[in-house]
Design a protein around this motif. Structure first.
Motif, PDB file in Angstrom:
ATOM      1  N   LYS A 130       0.808  -1.216   0.000  1.00 28.28           N
ATOM      2  CA  LYS A 130       0.000   0.000   0.000  1.00 28.28           C
ATOM      3  C   LYS A 130       0.850   1.280   0.000  1.00 28.28           C
ATOM      4  N   THR A 131       2.130   1.133   0.197  1.00 28.53           N
ATOM      5  CA  THR A 131       3.000   2.307   0.335  1.00 28.53           C
ATOM      6  C   THR A 131       3.169   3.040  -0.995  1.00 28.53           C
ATOM      7  N   LYS A 132       3.118   4.363  -0.916  1.00 29.40           N
ATOM      8  CA  LYS A 132       3.386   5.197  -2.083  1.00 29.40           C
ATOM      9  C   LYS A 132       4.443   6.240  -1.727  1.00 29.40           C
ATOM     10  N   ILE A 133       5.293   6.524  -2.703  1.00 28.12           N
ATOM     11  CA  ILE A 133       6.258   7.623  -2.569  1.00 28.12           C
ATOM     12  C   ILE A 133       5.735   8.766  -3.442  1.00 28.12           C
ATOM     13  N   LEU A 134       5.398   9.882  -2.797  1.00 30.63           N
ATOM     14  CA  LEU A 134       4.731  10.977  -3.482  1.00 30.63           C
ATOM     15  C   LEU A 134       5.634  12.185  -3.644  1.00 30.63           C
ATOM     16  N   ASN A 135       5.319  12.957  -4.674  1.00 33.50           N
ATOM     17  CA  ASN A 135       5.961  14.268  -4.871  1.00 33.50           C
ATOM     18  C   ASN A 135       7.477  14.192  -4.884  1.00 33.50           C
ATOM     19  N   LYS A 136       8.002  13.158  -5.465  1.00 36.02           N
ATOM     20  CA  LYS A 136       9.463  13.046  -5.553  1.00 36.02           C
ATOM     21  C   LYS A 136      10.007  14.176  -6.404  1.00 36.02           C
TER      22      LYS A 136
END
Length: 399
Positions: free
Chosen positions: A389-395
């Motif tokens: 479920k993990t997301k890495i956002l706004n990289k």
């Protein structure tokens, strides 16, 4: 943009109009001087603060190797305060002060970035350094590579004895690149002297002006600059970069993490010539460029400091502050910083989802936000992990 200046550097080094590539004999000669310079600046550091730029051979090695490196570093730094730089460039005129300028790589990088934002800008540069030879080269570089858009004033000074508070001029940008570490070297009151100098310099900034400090990514020089960062955050300056959530934690967590902990940027870089050839001959690794830097903004009078900072200490807003580390259990771990503490963020080395969301592509000083990470560790030593479920956002990989 550094390639635009290489031909000028070569011509000035040769003292003629020849801008051709280094011959084998020239490269061998410069690489020998470069090795001596590198050992004296990053090894035993005997040359730091020792007036090495007055030596013709060492100055030549700096011009053809460290000048392009320093230019690249400052160009990278400007990405972190590009909006503020664009606002300054909207003026008709920009005043820049370069402390310990050497032959001007930092000023040159700032000039190029400012002119890119506003091609009609008039830039006034004041370059202060203890080496008259280096300043002569700086003046010639600006005369060769810029027309009437840039005016340059060079002053040979003893930076340790100069009273900057006596200067009548105000500046939009003040930069000290790889110079603070060479001042008051090994003196018992070195830190206090540097704090006093930075207070004098900050008083010379116009409202909204920028103070940029950049130092070598060595343990001692990095930790000293981090300490100066904490000092300036507690004064009337707002920290622009590279830290997240800076108004809520004036003390950098790197210092409290342990005496061997620090924080620095690293740029993956394909070096231009003649840097690449000289690095090969001197057996120096130059596939990346490292440095520790901080950018500050002079607060607008009448506005409180908090109005210039982030709205809230968001717990999921981070800056990557380490290289990836593989532990014995087969997990790849990164350190994240939210301005208040350092937090481990890890994933299994063969995790498919971690690869899909870009975990393994993260590098130092990437700005990210996390969504639904796995909670690991303890309250005293929190840690995050990657789940489905993990997301890495706004990289925001600033390269």
């Amino acid at each position: 943009m550094v390639k635009l200046h290489i031909s000028t550097l070569l011509r000035l080094w040769r003292s003629n109009r020849n801008a051709s590539a280094l011959s084998a004999q020239e490269a061998a000669s410069v690489s020998k001087a470069l090795l001596n310079l590198q050992r004296g600046l990053t090894g035993d550091r005997q040359l730091a603060g020792a007036g090495y730029m007055q030596d013709k051979n060492l100055l030549g090695a700096y011009l053809l190797y460290y000048w392009p490196v320093s230019y690249t570093q400052i160009s990278f730094c400007t990405n972190y305060f590009s909006d503020e730089l664009k606002l300054l460039a909207e003026k008709n005129e920009l005043n820049i002060l370069d402390i310990g300028s050497g032959p001007g790589p930092a000023s040159c990088a700032l000039t190029d970035c400012a002119l890119k934002a506003n091609a009609n800008l008039q830039i006034n540069l004041d370059l202060f350094d203890s080496s008259s030879r280096a300043l002569d080269l700086a003046k010639k570089i600006f005369e060769c590579d810029y027309k009437e858009s840039v005016s340059t004033s060079c002053k040979t000074v003893n930076l340790e004895q100069m009273d900057f508070s006596l200067l009548q001029k105000k500046y939009d940008i003040i930069v000290a690149s790889h110079s603070l570490n060479e001042l008051w070297k090994d003196k018992a009151d070195s830190l206090q002297k540097k704090e006093g100098l930075l207070l004098e310099l900050s008083s010379l900034l116009n409202e909204g002006g920028i103070l940029l400090l950049c130092e070598p990514a060595l343990l001692r020089t990095s930790r000293t600059l981090i300490g100066l960062r904490d000092f300036l955050v507690k004064s009337n300056l707002t920290l622009l970069a590279p830290c997240p959530c800076t108004s809520f934690q004036p003390e950098c967590p790197a210092l409290s993490a342990g005496e061997n902990q620090t924080c620095h940027a690293e740029i993956q870089w394909k070096p231009v010539e003649p840097v690449a050839a000289l690095a090969r001959l001197a057996k120096l690794d130059r596939t990346s460029v490292k440095m520790t830097f901080f950018a500050f903004k002079k607060n607008v009078e009448g506005l409180c400091k908090e109005t210039h900072t982030l709205q809230a200490d968001l717990p999921n807003e981070y800056c990557v502050v380490s290289d990836p580390m593989l532990n014995k259990s087969g997990r790849v771990r990164l350190l994240l910083c939210n301005g208040s503490r350092r937090i481990a963020f890890s994933a299994k080395k063969d995790d498919r989802h971690a690869k899909e969301i870009g975990f393994f592509d993260l590098s130092r000083y990437d700005k990210i936000a996390l969504e639904e990470p796995e909670l690991r560790g303890t309250e005293e030593a929190p840690a995050y992990g990657v789940t489905e479920k993990t997301k890495i956002l706004n990289k925001k990989s600033i390269q």
